[in-house]
Design a protein around this motif. Sequence first.
Motif, PDB file in Angstrom:
ATOM      1  N   PHE A  65       0.806  -1.228   0.000  1.00  0.00           N
ATOM      2  CA  PHE A  65       0.000   0.000   0.000  1.00  0.00           C
ATOM      3  C   PHE A  65       0.839   1.277   0.000  1.00  0.00           C
ATOM      4  CE2 PHE A  65      -3.729  -2.384   2.145  1.00  0.00           C
ATOM      5  CZ  PHE A  65      -4.193  -2.797   0.909  1.00  0.00           C
ATOM      6  N   ASN A  66       2.145   1.163   0.105  1.00  0.00           N
ATOM      7  CA  ASN A  66       3.023   2.327   0.071  1.00  0.00           C
ATOM      8  C   ASN A  66       3.107   2.832  -1.377  1.00  0.00           C
ATOM      9  OD1 ASN A  66       5.135   4.155  -0.009  1.00  0.00           O
ATOM     10  ND2 ASN A  66       6.556   2.883   1.131  1.00  0.00           N
ATOM     11  N   PRO A  67       2.628   4.059  -1.654  1.00  0.00           N
ATOM     12  CA  PRO A  67       2.645   4.553  -3.042  1.00  0.00           C
ATOM     13  C   PRO A  67       4.055   4.688  -3.622  1.00  0.00           C
ATOM     14  CG  PRO A  67       1.932   6.275  -1.530  1.00  0.00           C
ATOM     15  CD  PRO A  67       2.064   5.021  -0.720  1.00  0.00           C
ATOM     16  N   PHE A  68       5.081   4.678  -2.755  1.00  0.00           N
ATOM     17  CA  PHE A  68       6.461   4.768  -3.222  1.00  0.00           C
ATOM     18  C   PHE A  68       7.197   3.448  -3.005  1.00  0.00           C
ATOM     19  CE2 PHE A  68       5.094   8.972  -1.753  1.00  0.00           C
ATOM     20  CZ  PHE A  68       5.130   9.634  -2.964  1.00  0.00           C
ATOM     21  N   GLY A  69       6.455   2.402  -2.653  1.00  0.00           N
ATOM     22  CA  GLY A  69       7.044   1.101  -2.380  1.00  0.00           C
ATOM     23  C   GLY A  69       7.445   0.367  -3.644  1.00  0.00           C
ATOM     24  N   GLN A  70       8.251  -0.648  -3.472  1.00  0.00           N
ATOM     25  CA  GLN A  70       8.765  -1.408  -4.608  1.00  0.00           C
ATOM     26  C   GLN A  70       7.670  -2.091  -5.430  1.00  0.00           C
ATOM     27  OE1 GLN A  70      11.792  -4.311  -3.642  1.00  0.00           O
ATOM     28  NE2 GLN A  70      12.649  -4.165  -5.697  1.00  0.00           N
ATOM     29  N   PRO A  71       6.629  -2.699  -4.817  1.00  0.00           N
ATOM     30  CA  PRO A  71       5.590  -3.307  -5.657  1.00  0.00           C
ATOM     31  C   PRO A  71       4.885  -2.311  -6.585  1.00  0.00           C
ATOM     32  CG  PRO A  71       5.430  -4.154  -3.427  1.00  0.00           C
ATOM     33  CD  PRO A  71       6.427  -3.022  -3.400  1.00  0.00           C
ATOM     34  N   VAL A  72       4.582  -1.126  -6.082  1.00  0.00           N
ATOM     35  CA  VAL A  72       3.927  -0.108  -6.929  1.00  0.00           C
ATOM     36  C   VAL A  72       4.885   0.357  -8.013  1.00  0.00           C
ATOM     37  CG1 VAL A  72       2.924   2.216  -6.956  1.00  0.00           C
ATOM     38  CG2 VAL A  72       2.333   0.635  -5.122  1.00  0.00           C
ATOM     39  N   GLU A  73       6.131   0.543  -7.663  1.00  0.00           N
ATOM     40  CA  GLU A  73       7.130   0.986  -8.639  1.00  0.00           C
ATOM     41  C   GLU A  73       7.290  -0.052  -9.749  1.00  0.00           C
ATOM     42  OE1 GLU A  73      10.871   0.939 -10.544  1.00  0.00           O
ATOM     43  OE2 GLU A  73      10.841  -0.156  -8.656  1.00  0.00           O
ATOM     44  N   ILE A  74       7.313  -1.335  -9.381  1.00  0.00           N
ATOM     45  CA  ILE A  74       7.436  -2.405 -10.376  1.00  0.00           C
ATOM     46  C   ILE A  74       6.204  -2.443 -11.272  1.00  0.00           C
ATOM     47  CG2 ILE A  74       7.424  -4.931 -10.635  1.00  0.00           C
ATOM     48  CD1 ILE A  74       9.328  -5.017  -8.177  1.00  0.00           C
ATOM     49  N   ALA A  75       5.018  -2.338 -10.673  1.00  0.00           N
ATOM     50  CA  ALA A  75       3.770  -2.388 -11.445  1.00  0.00           C
ATOM     51  C   ALA A  75       3.641  -1.204 -12.400  1.00  0.00           C
ATOM     52  CB  ALA A  75       2.572  -2.436 -10.499  1.00  0.00           C
ATOM     53  N   ALA A  76       4.099  -0.043 -11.969  1.00  0.00           N
ATOM     54  CA  ALA A  76       3.969   1.162 -12.796  1.00  0.00           C
ATOM     55  C   ALA A  76       4.994   1.195 -13.924  1.00  0.00           C
ATOM     56  CB  ALA A  76       4.121   2.407 -11.920  1.00  0.00           C
ATOM     57  N   ASP A  77       6.093   0.484 -13.758  1.00  0.00           N
ATOM     58  CA  ASP A  77       7.202   0.529 -14.710  1.00  0.00           C
ATOM     59  C   ASP A  77       7.188  -0.689 -15.633  1.00  0.00           C
ATOM     60  OD1 ASP A  77       9.553   1.536 -15.865  1.00  0.00           O
ATOM     61  OD2 ASP A  77      10.804   0.321 -14.530  1.00  0.00           O
ATOM     62  N   VAL A  78       6.070  -0.926 -16.298  1.00  0.00           N
ATOM     63  CA  VAL A  78       5.986  -2.071 -17.210  1.00  0.00           C
ATOM     64  C   VAL A  78       6.128  -1.591 -18.644  1.00  0.00           C
ATOM     65  CG1 VAL A  78       4.564  -3.494 -15.702  1.00  0.00           C
ATOM     66  CG2 VAL A  78       3.460  -1.996 -17.335  1.00  0.00           C
ATOM     67  N   PRO A  79       6.741  -2.420 -19.480  1.00  0.00           N
ATOM     68  CA  PRO A  79       6.813  -2.042 -20.891  1.00  0.00           C
ATOM     69  C   PRO A  79       5.423  -2.094 -21.521  1.00  0.00           C
ATOM     70  CG  PRO A  79       7.771  -4.227 -20.530  1.00  0.00           C
ATOM     71  CD  PRO A  79       7.409  -3.679 -19.194  1.00  0.00           C
ATOM     72  N   LYS A  80       5.231  -1.274 -22.513  1.00  0.00           N
ATOM     73  CA  LYS A  80       3.948  -1.230 -23.210  1.00  0.00           C
ATOM     74  C   LYS A  80       4.151  -1.647 -24.669  1.00  0.00           C
ATOM     75  CE  LYS A  80       1.648   2.158 -20.298  1.00  0.00           C
ATOM     76  NZ  LYS A  80       2.540   2.132 -19.188  1.00  0.00           N
ATOM     77  N   ALA A  81       3.216  -2.434 -25.133  1.00  0.00           N
ATOM     78  CA  ALA A  81       3.227  -2.858 -26.538  1.00  0.00           C
ATOM     79  C   ALA A  81       2.365  -1.878 -27.330  1.00  0.00           C
ATOM     80  CB  ALA A  81       2.691  -4.281 -26.642  1.00  0.00           C
ATOM     81  N   CYS A  82       1.979  -2.288 -28.518  1.00  0.00           N
ATOM     82  CA  CYS A  82       1.156  -1.406 -29.344  1.00  0.00           C
ATOM     83  C   CYS A  82      -0.133  -1.027 -28.624  1.00  0.00           C
ATOM     84  CB  CYS A  82       0.850  -2.089 -30.675  1.00  0.00           C
ATOM     85  SG  CYS A  82      -0.125  -3.589 -30.522  1.00  0.00           S
ATOM     86  N   CYS A  83      -0.621   0.137 -28.901  1.00  0.00           N
ATOM     87  CA  CYS A  83      -1.866   0.665 -28.331  1.00  0.00           C
ATOM     88  C   CYS A  83      -1.825   0.805 -26.814  1.00  0.00           C
ATOM     89  CB  CYS A  83      -3.061  -0.197 -28.736  1.00  0.00           C
ATOM     90  SG  CYS A  83      -3.256  -0.356 -30.515  1.00  0.00           S
ATOM     91  N   GLY A  84      -0.649   0.858 -26.226  1.00  0.00           N
ATOM     92  CA  GLY A  84      -0.542   1.042 -24.784  1.00  0.00           C
ATOM     93  C   GLY A  84      -0.792  -0.215 -23.972  1.00  0.00           C
ATOM     94  N   TYR A  85      -0.840  -1.385 -24.613  1.00  0.00           N
ATOM     95  CA  TYR A  85      -1.077  -2.662 -23.940  1.00  0.00           C
ATOM     96  C   TYR A  85       0.049  -2.927 -22.935  1.00  0.00           C
ATOM     97  CZ  TYR A  85      -1.769  -7.705 -23.438  1.00  0.00           C
ATOM     98  OH  TYR A  85      -1.975  -8.952 -22.949  1.00  0.00           O
ATOM     99  N   GLU A  86      -0.316  -3.030 -21.654  1.00  0.00           N
ATOM    100  CA  GLU A  86       0.696  -3.230 -20.608  1.00  0.00           C
ATOM    101  C   GLU A  86       1.114  -4.692 -20.543  1.00  0.00           C
ATOM    102  OE1 GLU A  86      -0.525   0.035 -17.328  1.00  0.00           O
ATOM    103  OE2 GLU A  86      -2.051  -1.449 -17.871  1.00  0.00           O
ATOM    104  N   MET A  87       2.393  -4.913 -20.608  1.00  0.00           N
ATOM    105  CA  MET A  87       2.940  -6.269 -20.605  1.00  0.00           C
ATOM    106  C   MET A  87       3.302  -6.663 -19.173  1.00  0.00           C
ATOM    107  SD  MET A  87       5.083  -5.787 -24.124  1.00  0.00           S
ATOM    108  CE  MET A  87       5.756  -7.419 -24.129  1.00  0.00           C
TER     109      MET A  87
END
Length: 153
Positions: free
Chosen positions: A66-88
């Motif tokens: 639940f920490n907005p600056f925690g590692q799980p949120v950082e990992i989830a937010a930093d995902v590569p995107k494919a065409c049309c913004g599809y989150e991988m």
Amino acid sequence: MGAACCKCTPRWKNEEDVLCAYLYEECGCCRPRKFNLRGCKADDNEHEWNAAINATVRKLVEEEIFNPFGQPVEIAADVPKACCGYEMFEAAVARLEKEWSPKMNQKIEPYGFMVEGFEWVEYRYVSHGQHGGHTQPVPHFCIRVKKFAEKDE
């Protein structure tokens, strides 16, 4: 996001030992994404994850999730995107399993629990009004809480 119109078992709960999951999802139209607990209602005193005896382990997990600056949120937010913004999100699962889950599991396994990343894709129909519509893939990511099972050696 991630809600179903039927009483089907959620995709993240596809194994018996899964107690609940923290889904990475939007909490509103313009709010940032965050993890939300699913499969365990706060007022459900019968649920194992809510038991008083598990308060310590739950606090250990939720302090990071639940920490907005925690590692799980950082990992989830930093995902590569494919065409049309599809989150991988498969990349988020791999990174979570490498960087975060082993450390967290080391802390919570003595309590009989473990966490793991999980991703899946749902296909939703998007209507174009009178001109028909199309089916669109919607990727999902979560952190599942499971009962720890001793590995056979």
